[in-house]
Scaffold this motif. Sequence first.
Motif, PDB file in Angstrom:
ATOM      1  N   MET A  96       0.872  -1.169   0.000  1.00  0.00           N
ATOM      2  CA  MET A  96       0.000   0.000   0.000  1.00  0.00           C
ATOM      3  C   MET A  96       0.906   1.214   0.000  1.00  0.00           C
ATOM      4  SD  MET A  96      -1.637  -0.006   3.761  1.00  0.00           S
ATOM      5  CE  MET A  96      -0.633   0.138   5.200  1.00  0.00           C
ATOM      6  N   SER A  97       0.340   2.361  -0.316  1.00  0.00           N
ATOM      7  CA  SER A  97       1.174   3.549  -0.467  1.00  0.00           C
ATOM      8  C   SER A  97       0.568   4.759   0.228  1.00  0.00           C
ATOM      9  CB  SER A  97       1.387   3.858  -1.949  1.00  0.00           C
ATOM     10  OG  SER A  97       0.147   4.126  -2.576  1.00  0.00           O
ATOM     11  N   PHE A  98       1.439   5.689   0.596  1.00  0.00           N
ATOM     12  CA  PHE A  98       1.035   6.990   1.117  1.00  0.00           C
ATOM     13  C   PHE A  98       2.154   7.974   0.827  1.00  0.00           C
ATOM     14  CE2 PHE A  98       3.400   5.315   4.735  1.00  0.00           C
ATOM     15  CZ  PHE A  98       4.029   6.413   5.287  1.00  0.00           C
ATOM     16  N   SER A  99       1.864   9.244   0.983  1.00  0.00           N
ATOM     17  CA  SER A  99       2.858  10.296   0.753  1.00  0.00           C
ATOM     18  C   SER A  99       2.893  11.240   1.940  1.00  0.00           C
ATOM     19  CB  SER A  99       2.511  11.099  -0.504  1.00  0.00           C
ATOM     20  OG  SER A  99       2.570  10.276  -1.641  1.00  0.00           O
ATOM     21  N   ASP A 100       4.052  11.872   2.141  1.00  0.00           N
ATOM     22  CA  ASP A 100       4.141  12.895   3.167  1.00  0.00           C
ATOM     23  C   ASP A 100       3.565  14.195   2.590  1.00  0.00           C
ATOM     24  OD1 ASP A 100       6.170  14.222   1.707  1.00  0.00           O
ATOM     25  OD2 ASP A 100       7.768  13.683   3.109  1.00  0.00           O
ATOM     26  N   PRO A 101       3.492  15.263   3.368  1.00  0.00           N
ATOM     27  CA  PRO A 101       2.872  16.499   2.868  1.00  0.00           C
ATOM     28  C   PRO A 101       3.544  17.093   1.625  1.00  0.00           C
ATOM     29  CG  PRO A 101       3.018  16.570   5.261  1.00  0.00           C
ATOM     30  CD  PRO A 101       3.788  15.354   4.812  1.00  0.00           C
ATOM     31  N   ASP A 102       4.804  16.759   1.367  1.00  0.00           N
ATOM     32  CA  ASP A 102       5.482  17.259   0.174  1.00  0.00           C
ATOM     33  C   ASP A 102       5.335  16.336  -1.025  1.00  0.00           C
ATOM     34  OD1 ASP A 102       6.991  19.828   0.678  1.00  0.00           O
ATOM     35  OD2 ASP A 102       7.618  18.641   2.413  1.00  0.00           O
ATOM     36  N   GLY A 103       4.823  15.131  -0.797  1.00  0.00           N
ATOM     37  CA  GLY A 103       4.671  14.174  -1.884  1.00  0.00           C
ATOM     38  C   GLY A 103       5.753  13.121  -1.951  1.00  0.00           C
ATOM     39  N   ASN A 104       6.662  13.074  -0.964  1.00  0.00           N
ATOM     40  CA  ASN A 104       7.621  11.974  -0.909  1.00  0.00           C
ATOM     41  C   ASN A 104       6.819  10.692  -0.740  1.00  0.00           C
ATOM     42  OD1 ASN A 104      10.247  13.347  -1.011  1.00  0.00           O
ATOM     43  ND2 ASN A 104       9.581  14.274   0.916  1.00  0.00           N
ATOM     44  N   GLY A 105       7.051   9.722  -1.636  1.00  0.00           N
ATOM     45  CA  GLY A 105       6.206   8.539  -1.706  1.00  0.00           C
ATOM     46  C   GLY A 105       6.732   7.345  -0.936  1.00  0.00           C
ATOM     47  N   TRP A 106       5.884   6.792  -0.097  1.00  0.00           N
ATOM     48  CA  TRP A 106       6.203   5.638   0.734  1.00  0.00           C
ATOM     49  C   TRP A 106       5.368   4.437   0.328  1.00  0.00           C
ATOM     50  CZ3 TRP A 106       9.975   5.612   4.413  1.00  0.00           C
ATOM     51  CH2 TRP A 106      10.503   6.856   4.783  1.00  0.00           C
ATOM     52  N   LEU A 107       5.950   3.257   0.442  1.00  0.00           N
ATOM     53  CA  LEU A 107       5.257   1.990   0.239  1.00  0.00           C
ATOM     54  C   LEU A 107       5.407   1.160   1.502  1.00  0.00           C
ATOM     55  CD1 LEU A 107       6.613   1.238  -3.291  1.00  0.00           C
ATOM     56  CD2 LEU A 107       4.199   1.494  -2.744  1.00  0.00           C
ATOM     57  N   LEU A 108       4.357   0.455   1.851  1.00  0.00           N
ATOM     58  CA  LEU A 108       4.439  -0.542   2.905  1.00  0.00           C
ATOM     59  C   LEU A 108       4.295  -1.897   2.250  1.00  0.00           C
ATOM     60  CD1 LEU A 108       3.812   2.052   4.535  1.00  0.00           C
ATOM     61  CD2 LEU A 108       2.690   0.575   6.172  1.00  0.00           C
TER      62      LEU A 108
END
Length: 166
Positions: A144-156
């Motif tokens: 699954m994915s999410f981003s920080d407020p600047d749009g840096n993209g994270w995956l779990l």
Amino acid sequence: MSSADTNPETAAGSPPVEPGEMRLEVVVLAVSDVDRAKTFYESLGWRLDADLPVDDGYRVVQLTPPGSACSIIFGTGVTSARPGSAEGLQLSVYDIEEARADLVARGVEVSEPFHDVTGIFHHAGTDGRETGTAPGRADYGSFMSFSDPDGNGWLLQEIKTRLPGR
């Protein structure tokens, strides 16, 4: 504003780096607003290791995800990268649905779980994405994915049993 976690009760320790080893220690993120980023990552439950305003125009903030040996650093004067330019930053979790519920409860906009059509890693972007967890909840297959407020993209990525040698 200066802080560093030196309490042995909360600071995570690790054995020294041995000859021939290389450990991923820190990932540098570019952010546009240091305080906003700090608040966001702290809201995820990440440990604040340091917030060091070294001098005018140079501030270093370091946080560490729970259970991780690798931290993130961001700040003022830390990188010339464009804010939000990091993608594919990956965190491993034991239960992807539980991790998703936790992030949602913390106010994070996070994708539904997905897996790749190949059953292996995931394609760039959203190519090859199938909705839902990997068939049989296969280790290494659900994301699954999410981003920080600047749009840096994270995956779990869900991993219950690691491959041999990991």
